[in-house]
Design a protein around this motif. Structure first.
Motif, PDB file in Angstrom:
ATOM      1  N   ALA A   1      17.918 -38.670   3.641  1.00  6.61           N
ATOM      2  CA  ALA A   1      18.279 -37.542   2.764  1.00  6.61           C
ATOM      3  C   ALA A   1      19.825 -37.278   2.835  1.00  6.61           C
TER       4      ALA A   1
ATOM      5  N   THR B   1      22.800 -38.294   0.587  1.00  8.17           N
ATOM      6  CA  THR B   1      22.994 -37.630  -0.833  1.00  8.17           C
ATOM      7  C   THR B   1      23.442 -36.325  -0.921  1.00  8.17           C
TER       8      THR B   1
ATOM      9  N   ASP C   1      25.619 -33.134  -1.188  1.00 12.46           N
ATOM     10  CA  ASP C   1      26.500 -32.705  -2.447  1.00 12.46           C
ATOM     11  C   ASP C   1      27.971 -32.562  -1.922  1.00 12.46           C
TER      12      ASP C   1
ATOM     13  N   GLU D   1      19.707 -28.561   3.944  1.00 10.72           N
ATOM     14  CA  GLU D   1      18.423 -29.043   3.263  1.00 10.72           C
ATOM     15  C   GLU D   1      18.974 -29.904   2.129  1.00 10.72           C
ATOM     16  N   PRO D   2      18.072 -30.969   1.622  1.00 11.01           N
ATOM     17  CA  PRO D   2      18.120 -31.911   0.643  1.00 11.01           C
ATOM     18  C   PRO D   2      19.008 -31.397  -0.757  1.00 11.01           C
ATOM     19  N   ASP D   3      18.711 -30.255  -1.152  1.00 13.35           N
ATOM     20  CA  ASP D   3      19.362 -29.691  -2.346  1.00 13.35           C
ATOM     21  C   ASP D   3      20.276 -28.682  -2.135  1.00 13.35           C
ATOM     22  N   GLN D   4      20.857 -28.589  -0.875  1.00 16.90           N
ATOM     23  CA  GLN D   4      21.726 -27.496  -0.406  1.00 16.90           C
ATOM     24  C   GLN D   4      23.027 -27.733  -0.970  1.00 16.90           C
ATOM     25  N   ARG D   5      23.570 -26.861  -1.782  1.00 15.05           N
ATOM     26  CA  ARG D   5      25.022 -26.683  -2.268  1.00 15.05           C
ATOM     27  C   ARG D   5      26.197 -26.420  -1.730  1.00 15.05           C
TER      28      ARG D   5
END
Length: 360
Positions: free
Chosen positions: A4, A7, A9, A44-48
């Motif tokens: 992960a 990818t 951000d 985390e995978p969706d952490q911005r």
């Protein structure tokens, strides 16, 4: 987890790198990529953007490293303490200068002429401006008037013009003149003193009249000096400037100390000698500035003249009974030149930049 991470951000990586600015450059160049890579792998995978706890931890850890000195070098610890004290003195001067910018402007020559007329003086006006290594600038005016100077009339005139006038204080003195026979005659004088304030400017007014009628014609004298009123922002700015200077001095010393450890022995010894020389040259200006700090906090409540300031130590004058009048200012310039030379001498060789994070 590893699959992960590539990818992640780009904004997250930029956020971590911005937080790493809290760390010294030497640490970022050596460990920056490793730290960012580890943080990205744990994200985390969706952490911005970095979490608040991560940001706080990175900032505090970076500042701790910035304040840390090389271990096992007591000389550098002593030099750092002295550097902090010296820069703290100049920080107090900077805060004092900023505080003085909040003072009201003194009247110019035309304004002093108007004030002299308001206080009963005539066209025989003598005015000048003075400053000292302890106080802010003061505007002075001296004049003479025919007949008797009337303090009550002057107070009424100033009050009508919006000045807040204090009560009267009687004063006595002596004057001298030459009579028709060419003999010197002493004449006792009686006078009145009071202050008036308007728009952040305080004027101290003194008028003198002959104590008794004499055959010798004596003109009455009126003098005043105008000073700025000290504002509420002045002392906090002096304290803030001192604190910032102490912190900045320690940070500067820590930076130079680490740079010295990365230089060859010859240049390191030269830089240490220059740094020691800078501290010795700047010691006397620092003492003068701290002396003014003590006066500001100790004597301001009883000092009746222009406000006591810290940065006025740079004003050419007889601050010390030895040396030229520009001693403090001259030593400051010389010390700063030597300090810059020490910093340049301690500059290590350029190291290759850290590679950027490459996914995969």
């Amino acid at each position: 987890m590893t699959a992960a991470w590539p990818t992640a951000d780009d904004r997250l990586e930029r956020g971590y790198r911005r937080l790493l600015l809290a760390y010294p450059r030497r640490h970022r160049r050596r460990h920056g990529t490793e730290v960012v890579t580890t943080l990205l792998e744990l994200a985390e995978p969706d952490q911005r953007r970095p979490r608040a706890s991560e940001a706080l931890h990175l900032i505090i850890s970076g500042l701790r490293l910035r304040f840390r000195l090389p271990a096992g070098r007591p000389f550098m610890a002593i030099a750092a303490l002295l550097t902090a004290l010296v820069v703290g003195a100049f920080g107090a001067a900077a805060g004092s200068w900023l505080g003085a910018q909040t003072f009201a402007d003194l009247p110019d020559e035309a304004g002093m002429a108007i004030l002299t007329a308001q206080t009963g003086g005539d066209d025989t006006l003598h005015s000048y401006y003075s400053s000292s290594p302890w106080t802010a600038e003061t505007a002075h005016s001296f004049s003479q008037v025919d007949g008797t100077w009337d303090a009550e009339q002057v107070r009424q005139r100033l009050t009508a013009d919006g000045w807040s006038v204090s009560g009267f204080t009687p004063i006595t003195g002596m004057s001298g003149t030459v009579d028709d026979a060419g003999s010197f005659v002493e004449v006792p004088l009686r006078g009145t003193r009071f202050t008036a304030e308007s728009g952040g400017v305080i004027i101290n007014v003194m008028g003198w009249n002959p104590a008794e009628n004499r055959s010798v014609a004596i003109r009455s004298d009126v003098s005043l000096y105008a000073i700025p009123a000290r504002t509420a922002a002045f002392l906090p700015l002096v304290v803030t400037g001192t604190a910032v200077g102490l912190l900045a001095g320690w940070l500067l010393a820590a930076t130079v100390a680490y740079r010295m450890t990365a230089t060859p022995p010859g240049r390191r010894h030269a830089a240490a000698a220059l740094w020691s020389g800078a501290l010795m040259v700047l010691a006397l200006p620092a003492v003068a500035l701290y002396g003014n700090v003590m006066r500001v906090f100790r004597d301001s409540s009883v000092h009746e003249g222009s406000p006591l300031t810290v940065h006025s130590a740079f004003t050419p004058g007889e601050y010390y009974p030895f040396g030229p009048q520009w001693l403090v200012l001259g030593l400051t310039v010389a010390g700063l030149v030597v300090a810059v030379a020490a910093t340049l001498a301690a500059r290590p060789a350029e190291q290759p930049p850290q590679p950027t994070v490459v996914p995969g």
